[in-house]
Design an enzyme around this catalytic site. Sequence first.
Site: not given
Length: 336
Positions: A128, A159, A284
């Site tokens: 960010e 794994h 937003k």
Amino acid sequence: MLNARTLRAWISKELGPSAVAKHMVAISTNLTLVEKFGIDPNNAFAFWDWVGGRYSVCSAVGVLPLSLQYGFTVVEKYSAPFEKNLPVLLGILSVWNVSFFGYPASAILPYSQALEKFAPHIQQVSMESNGKGVSIDGKPLPFETGEIDFGEPGTNGQHSFYQLIHQGRVVPCDFIGIVKSQQPVYLEGEVVNNHDELMSNFFAQPDALAYGKTPEELLKENVLQHLVPHKTFSGNRPSLSLLLPSLDAYKIGQLLAIYEHRVAVQGFIWGINSFDQWGVELGKSLATQVRKQLHASRVKGESAEGFNFSTTTMLTKYLKESFDVPANPPTILPRI
């Protein structure tokens, strides 16, 4: 803010409206809105108006409660010259891997289950902050910046995605090991204790990345010819290892500081602004339009409109199949 309003409603209900000013504090650039919310401005801690929405532990928002808890002398305690400064060295290495070698991703691999949320935290701090395509003065950058950060504790990752980092794409790795286990266990008759078993993998994986395994070595081990290409490891894959003496709150604080300052170093070198996040604003803004539409559809029965075909189709289906969800569900507040 919805969470803050919910908490304010709870405090008001349990203790009365006047309790909000006494039991809530704010860290904000806008003291007028703080007072309007109901918090006493004397209980507000201001910070610079250019600080964006992402607050790290070491920023004004994060460091305030830490300095109140431990004292500001502890917060300011450590520094180091560039040649011995871990955040600077890690930042430089990251820039080298991203902008010069073109490696797009980085893996954070703590060999401790207690650090299972560390990689996602740094993922947010890094991506960010440094996910930018223009310089601090608004000019398009002629090189790649930022990195795709991900990770998983210990053998879980082995794994999960280690196959890719060993024999697929080159992904620089940060291995984080702990000398002393938080929960030491030794089963009688076993060769090593449980923590030694875990740390055996911590020491082995960087070597496997660095040195790999050649076809000649495999043939000497009598590996079948048709399996040699599949078992060959190219090696020469970058990694670094951090070995902490223990995992207490202080060491975790150091670890957070290293990685958060590393992000700042990257931003300084790339010439980007690591302290704004315009990339999250468009979503937003569009979400606000959707919110208005959901309210209008549920309360007034209006059809979804003003969106692209795909979104309109999905919104219509969502509204149709969730028609029994009330527009304003009853308020449920927690009780102590």
